[in-house]
Write a protein that holds these residues in place. Structure first.
Motif, PDB file in Angstrom:
ATOM      1  N   ALA A 101      19.833  24.067  23.013  1.00 31.69           N
ATOM      2  CA  ALA A 101      20.582  24.562  21.856  1.00 31.69           C
ATOM      3  C   ALA A 101      20.361  26.053  21.658  1.00 31.69           C
ATOM      4  CB  ALA A 101      20.176  23.790  20.605  1.00 31.69           C
ATOM      5  N   ILE A 102      19.115  26.497  21.814  1.00 36.17           N
ATOM      6  CA  ILE A 102      18.825  27.933  21.670  1.00 36.17           C
ATOM      7  C   ILE A 102      19.502  28.731  22.776  1.00 36.17           C
ATOM      8  CG2 ILE A 102      16.991  29.660  21.744  1.00 36.17           C
ATOM      9  CD1 ILE A 102      15.158  27.707  20.392  1.00 36.17           C
ATOM     10  N   LEU A 103      19.409  28.252  24.015  1.00 32.74           N
ATOM     11  CA  LEU A 103      20.034  28.963  25.130  1.00 32.74           C
ATOM     12  C   LEU A 103      21.548  29.024  24.968  1.00 32.74           C
ATOM     13  CD1 LEU A 103      17.982  27.631  28.198  1.00 32.74           C
ATOM     14  CD2 LEU A 103      17.851  29.878  27.112  1.00 32.74           C
ATOM     15  N   GLY A 104      22.162  27.920  24.548  1.00 33.39           N
ATOM     16  CA  GLY A 104      23.607  27.913  24.362  1.00 33.39           C
ATOM     17  C   GLY A 104      24.055  28.886  23.290  1.00 33.39           C
ATOM     18  N   SER A 105      23.330  28.943  22.186  1.00 33.80           N
ATOM     19  CA  SER A 105      23.681  29.894  21.130  1.00 33.80           C
ATOM     20  C   SER A 105      23.484  31.321  21.587  1.00 33.80           C
ATOM     21  CB  SER A 105      22.829  29.605  19.890  1.00 33.80           C
ATOM     22  OG  SER A 105      23.158  30.487  18.842  1.00 33.80           O
ATOM     23  N   LEU A 106      22.422  31.568  22.348  1.00 35.29           N
ATOM     24  CA  LEU A 106      22.182  32.924  22.853  1.00 35.29           C
ATOM     25  C   LEU A 106      23.274  33.361  23.820  1.00 35.29           C
ATOM     26  CD1 LEU A 106      20.264  35.345  22.968  1.00 35.29           C
ATOM     27  CD2 LEU A 106      19.029  34.200  24.804  1.00 35.29           C
ATOM     28  N   PHE A 107      23.658  32.495  24.746  1.00 33.78           N
ATOM     29  CA  PHE A 107      24.729  32.821  25.686  1.00 33.78           C
ATOM     30  C   PHE A 107      26.054  33.032  24.965  1.00 33.78           C
ATOM     31  CE2 PHE A 107      22.352  30.386  29.220  1.00 33.78           C
ATOM     32  CZ  PHE A 107      21.615  31.534  29.508  1.00 33.78           C
ATOM     33  N   SER A 108      26.312  32.247  23.933  1.00 32.41           N
ATOM     34  CA  SER A 108      27.548  32.414  23.175  1.00 32.41           C
ATOM     35  C   SER A 108      27.601  33.772  22.490  1.00 32.41           C
ATOM     36  CB  SER A 108      27.658  31.287  22.136  1.00 32.41           C
ATOM     37  OG  SER A 108      28.808  31.452  21.339  1.00 32.41           O
ATOM     38  N   MET A 109      26.477  34.182  21.910  1.00 29.80           N
ATOM     39  CA  MET A 109      26.444  35.481  21.253  1.00 29.80           C
ATOM     40  C   MET A 109      26.633  36.612  22.256  1.00 29.80           C
ATOM     41  SD  MET A 109      23.412  37.156  18.901  1.00 29.80           S
ATOM     42  CE  MET A 109      22.318  37.359  20.315  1.00 29.80           C
ATOM     43  N   VAL A 110      25.915  36.536  23.370  1.00 29.45           N
ATOM     44  CA  VAL A 110      26.055  37.595  24.397  1.00 29.45           C
ATOM     45  C   VAL A 110      27.467  37.617  24.955  1.00 29.45           C
ATOM     46  CG1 VAL A 110      25.261  38.325  26.676  1.00 29.45           C
ATOM     47  CG2 VAL A 110      23.604  37.535  24.973  1.00 29.45           C
ATOM     48  N   GLY A 111      28.063  36.442  25.170  1.00 29.77           N
ATOM     49  CA  GLY A 111      29.431  36.402  25.688  1.00 29.77           C
ATOM     50  C   GLY A 111      30.441  36.994  24.732  1.00 29.77           C
ATOM     51  N   SER A 112      30.315  36.701  23.429  1.00 31.84           N
ATOM     52  CA  SER A 112      31.256  37.271  22.462  1.00 31.84           C
ATOM     53  C   SER A 112      31.105  38.778  22.359  1.00 31.84           C
ATOM     54  CB  SER A 112      31.035  36.623  21.090  1.00 31.84           C
ATOM     55  OG  SER A 112      29.736  36.903  20.606  1.00 31.84           O
ATOM     56  N   ILE A 113      29.870  39.263  22.454  1.00 29.64           N
ATOM     57  CA  ILE A 113      29.662  40.713  22.427  1.00 29.64           C
ATOM     58  C   ILE A 113      30.243  41.357  23.684  1.00 29.64           C
ATOM     59  CG2 ILE A 113      27.911  42.527  22.483  1.00 29.64           C
ATOM     60  CD1 ILE A 113      26.155  40.736  20.754  1.00 29.64           C
ATOM     61  N   GLY A 114      30.034  40.717  24.836  1.00 27.26           N
ATOM     62  CA  GLY A 114      30.582  41.254  26.085  1.00 27.26           C
ATOM     63  C   GLY A 114      32.102  41.303  26.070  1.00 27.26           C
ATOM     64  N   VAL A 115      32.750  40.268  25.555  1.00 26.76           N
ATOM     65  CA  VAL A 115      34.213  40.268  25.469  1.00 26.76           C
ATOM     66  C   VAL A 115      34.702  41.377  24.543  1.00 26.76           C
ATOM     67  CG1 VAL A 115      36.201  38.932  24.660  1.00 26.76           C
ATOM     68  CG2 VAL A 115      34.429  37.826  26.025  1.00 26.76           C
ATOM     69  N   GLY A 116      34.001  41.568  23.414  1.00 27.95           N
ATOM     70  CA  GLY A 116      34.388  42.638  22.496  1.00 27.95           C
ATOM     71  C   GLY A 116      34.258  44.009  23.134  1.00 27.95           C
ATOM     72  N   LEU A 117      33.176  44.227  23.893  1.00 30.83           N
ATOM     73  CA  LEU A 117      33.012  45.514  24.564  1.00 30.83           C
ATOM     74  C   LEU A 117      34.065  45.711  25.647  1.00 30.83           C
ATOM     75  CD1 LEU A 117      29.101  45.631  24.903  1.00 30.83           C
ATOM     76  CD2 LEU A 117      30.537  46.952  23.342  1.00 30.83           C
ATOM     77  N   TYR A 118      34.395  44.649  26.364  1.00 28.63           N
ATOM     78  CA  TYR A 118      35.385  44.756  27.435  1.00 28.63           C
ATOM     79  C   TYR A 118      36.762  45.107  26.873  1.00 28.63           C
ATOM     80  CZ  TYR A 118      38.431  43.378  31.279  1.00 28.63           C
ATOM     81  OH  TYR A 118      39.393  43.362  32.261  1.00 28.63           O
ATOM     82  N   ARG A 119      37.083  44.535  25.740  1.00 24.27           N
ATOM     83  CA  ARG A 119      38.392  44.791  25.129  1.00 24.27           C
ATOM     84  C   ARG A 119      38.365  45.993  24.189  1.00 24.27           C
ATOM     85  NH1 ARG A 119      40.638  38.735  23.523  1.00 24.27           N
ATOM     86  NH2 ARG A 119      40.754  37.911  25.659  1.00 24.27           N
ATOM     87  N   GLN A 120      37.198  46.654  24.130  1.00 28.05           N
ATOM     88  CA  GLN A 120      37.043  47.828  23.270  1.00 28.05           C
ATOM     89  C   GLN A 120      37.391  47.500  21.816  1.00 28.05           C
ATOM     90  OE1 GLN A 120      39.337  50.985  25.041  1.00 28.05           O
ATOM     91  NE2 GLN A 120      37.924  51.225  26.764  1.00 28.05           N
ATOM     92  N   MET A 121      36.871  46.395  21.363  1.00 28.87           N
ATOM     93  CA  MET A 121      37.068  45.954  19.988  1.00 28.87           C
ATOM     94  C   MET A 121      35.749  46.086  19.224  1.00 28.87           C
ATOM     95  SD  MET A 121      39.214  42.467  20.789  1.00 28.87           S
ATOM     96  CE  MET A 121      39.180  41.986  19.062  1.00 28.87           C
ATOM     97  N   PRO A 122      35.820  46.202  17.901  1.00 26.33           N
ATOM     98  CA  PRO A 122      34.577  46.250  17.105  1.00 26.33           C
ATOM     99  C   PRO A 122      33.757  44.969  17.319  1.00 26.33           C
ATOM    100  CG  PRO A 122      36.467  46.905  15.780  1.00 26.33           C
ATOM    101  CD  PRO A 122      37.015  46.367  17.064  1.00 26.33           C
ATOM    102  N   ILE A 123      32.468  45.145  17.539  1.00 25.97           N
ATOM    103  CA  ILE A 123      31.615  43.996  17.843  1.00 25.97           C
ATOM    104  C   ILE A 123      30.664  43.665  16.687  1.00 25.97           C
ATOM    105  CG2 ILE A 123      31.725  44.408  20.313  1.00 25.97           C
ATOM    106  CD1 ILE A 123      28.943  45.674  20.095  1.00 25.97           C
TER     107      ILE A 123
END
Length: 215
Positions: A101-123
């Motif tokens: 559960a901890i690993l899944g939440s951590l990966f989800s947070m990192v993935g959402s931040i990575g997508v925001g940076l890739y699309r140049q959106m506010p993170i």
């Protein structure tokens, strides 16, 4: 000096005045007991069996040995080897579930931040949501770890089985309570979002219909 031994007004046997049956000092119960004694037998304070000080017998915890029972928690629950194996495996799976559960939440947070940076959106919003989700999952994982640890101790120690079982179940109760609250909040938020979207859609279609009718 001991009180004089005489035929008293108490129970049968040789005893001092007002004594119970058996050899005992004044006001004593049956058996060999000190003054102010309680029940029969060789007794500590309070009544039941066991060799002890004045006042009758204070039974050992759990009612075993010389003495009466009581409301003390059981120190040893006679689980079979198969039961202990099931308890150990359950505790192991609980720890695995908490870690995942901890690993899944951590990966989800990192993935959402990575997508925001890739699309140049506010993170900022992604980071806030991710941190909150990670904190909640960490809390749930800690509860699972604590419950699993209590269950494991049941199979490795013989001193506090009932207390450890109650502690583990208490942690599981809090775990499922938090999960239930999160599910309720999620359902409420989804319903609110659905109502908001439907309201905004109806307003937009009404405005378009009015503009088309005026042309």
């Amino acid at each position: 000096m001991s009180p004089p031994q005489q035929w008293g007004g108490g129970g049968g046997g040789f005893g001092p005045p007002q004594g119970g049956g058996g050899f005992g000092p004044p006001q004593g119960g049956g058996g060999f007991g000190p003054p102010g004694g309680g029940g029969g037998g060789f007794g500590p304070p309070g009544g039941g069996g066991g060799f002890g000080p004045p006042g009758g017998g204070t039974p050992p915890p759990g009612g075993g040995g010389y003495g009466g029972g009581g409301d003390a928690p059981l120190t040893r629950i006679p689980f079979t080897p198969e039961d202990e194996k099931n308890i150990q495996q359950t505790a192991l799976f609980m720890k695995i579930a908490g870690g995942l559960a901890i690993l899944g939440s951590l990966f989800s947070m990192v993935g959402s931040i990575g997508v925001g940076l890739y699309r140049q959106m506010p993170i900022g919003a992604n980071v806030c949501v991710g941190v909150i989700g990670l904190g909640v999952q960490a809390l749930l994982a800690v509860l699972l770890f604590m419950a699993a640890s209590a269950f494991e101790k049941i199979t490795t120690s013989d001193g506090q089985d009932q207390q450890l079982l109650a502690d583990g179940l208490g942690k599981l109760r809090v775990y499922f309570l938090v999960k239930a609250v999160l599910w309720v909040l999620g359902i409420v938020l989804c319903c609110c979002g659905f109502v908001l979207v439907m309201t905004m859609g109806a307003a937009i279609f009404a405005a378009l219909g009015a503009s088309l009718a005026n042309q």
